[in-house]
Scaffold this active site. Sequence first.
Site, PDB file in Angstrom:
ATOM      1  CB  SER A 182      -0.894   0.021   1.242  1.00 60.16           C
ATOM      2  OG  SER A 182      -0.101   0.177   2.403  1.00 60.16           O
ATOM      3  CE  LYS A 183       2.238   2.198   4.746  1.00 64.49           C
ATOM      4  NZ  LYS A 183       2.810   1.447   5.827  1.00 64.49           N
ATOM      5  CB  THR A 184       4.967   6.197  -1.766  1.00 56.55           C
ATOM      6  OG1 THR A 184       3.932   6.889  -1.054  1.00 56.55           O
ATOM      7  CG2 THR A 184       5.361   6.989  -2.995  1.00 56.55           C
TER       8      THR A 184
END
Length: 368
Positions: A182-184
């Site tokens: 879910s992270k950048t």
Amino acid sequence: MAQVPISGPWITEKEIAYVTDAVTNAWYGNHSLYHDRFERAFADYTGVKHAISLPSCTSGLHLALAALGIGPGDEVIVPDVTWIATAAPIQYVGAIPVFADIDRDTWCISATSLDAVITPRTKAVIVVDLYGNMPDMAALRAVAKARGIAVIEDAAEAHGSEQGGERSGSFGDVGVFSFHGSKTLTTGEGGMLVTDRTDLYERAMFLRDHGRAPGDRYFFNREVAFKYKMSSMQAALGLAQLERIDELVDKKRQIFAWYREELPDFVMNSEAPGTKNTYWMVSMITPGTPKQRWMELLPQNGIDCRPFFHPLSSIPAYEGTEQAAVARTRNTVSYELAPFGINLPSALNLDRATVQRVCDVVRAEARR
Ligand SMILES: *Cc1c(COP(=O)(O)O)cnc(C)c1O
């Protein structure tokens, strides 16, 4: 029609090529090739001396606390509003989490709220770069220095964020990142510990490999410790993503700009002068409309969303603890904002038309 996703990565042929090469060739004499490249490039990008690739950010926080020698009876301060992963590792080492209030504008811990909760037992503060924003680091560091406590920067949500021209992760004694899907920047699951302090780097390297000194060919484990590593395939994915970091960060900032333009009258993520927010999650605070309303309404319209983090002192995991009880009455800003906060779709595959569709639903509800 598929749900508008809340978050998710941007994968190209480059990532596929690197991972394919890793699974094909990164064995035998090449087994650490991608780790070395990813760690070196990540340390350079962050502007620090050392980087250690890990299976998660949670393990990075655990290692950071252990490397700092924090243990039973010690207190470690965290912002009340964050993901539980920031605080859980404090208990892994037997220490006590203390929940500090957040700042109304940055949604991060402030120097004042930190100073207010330091006691003689405080050993460290874990500063969180919430949703890609950053608190006033100079002020926080000044308090930490004056009171003799260590600073850990939880930059799990802030790849590429900057303050005063310096990159997130580089502001404390130790910084940690998450590469969760879910992270950048993602490696599927994964994390990184970064530090300028060679003593902490060496201690973390020792602790993350079952208490074995790096290069010890006799495998004489000197302490009972942990096993925290990522695979070559993950490191290859991370390296490819890091080589595209500007593109990833620009897209996050673009998504936020679209929302900002569509919803000019809403309270959303802030960006102080001198700070570069990378907007991991576009969030809004809607006084008068509780987050539960958005949690019902948006999915009914095919839009995924997430609650703004609940104060840790309010969730069942910390129920009955003395620290949670104190925080519930002290942390007025956390309790004022969090019930009305919602994260809007912020996935890297969003386009302008989709953001517009989300904003149409938001505006229609606000007009009711
Ligand atoms: C995602 C996140 C973590 C944990 O990351 P993992 O890689 O899932 O362990 C820690 N802190 C914050 C603020 C996060 O958002």
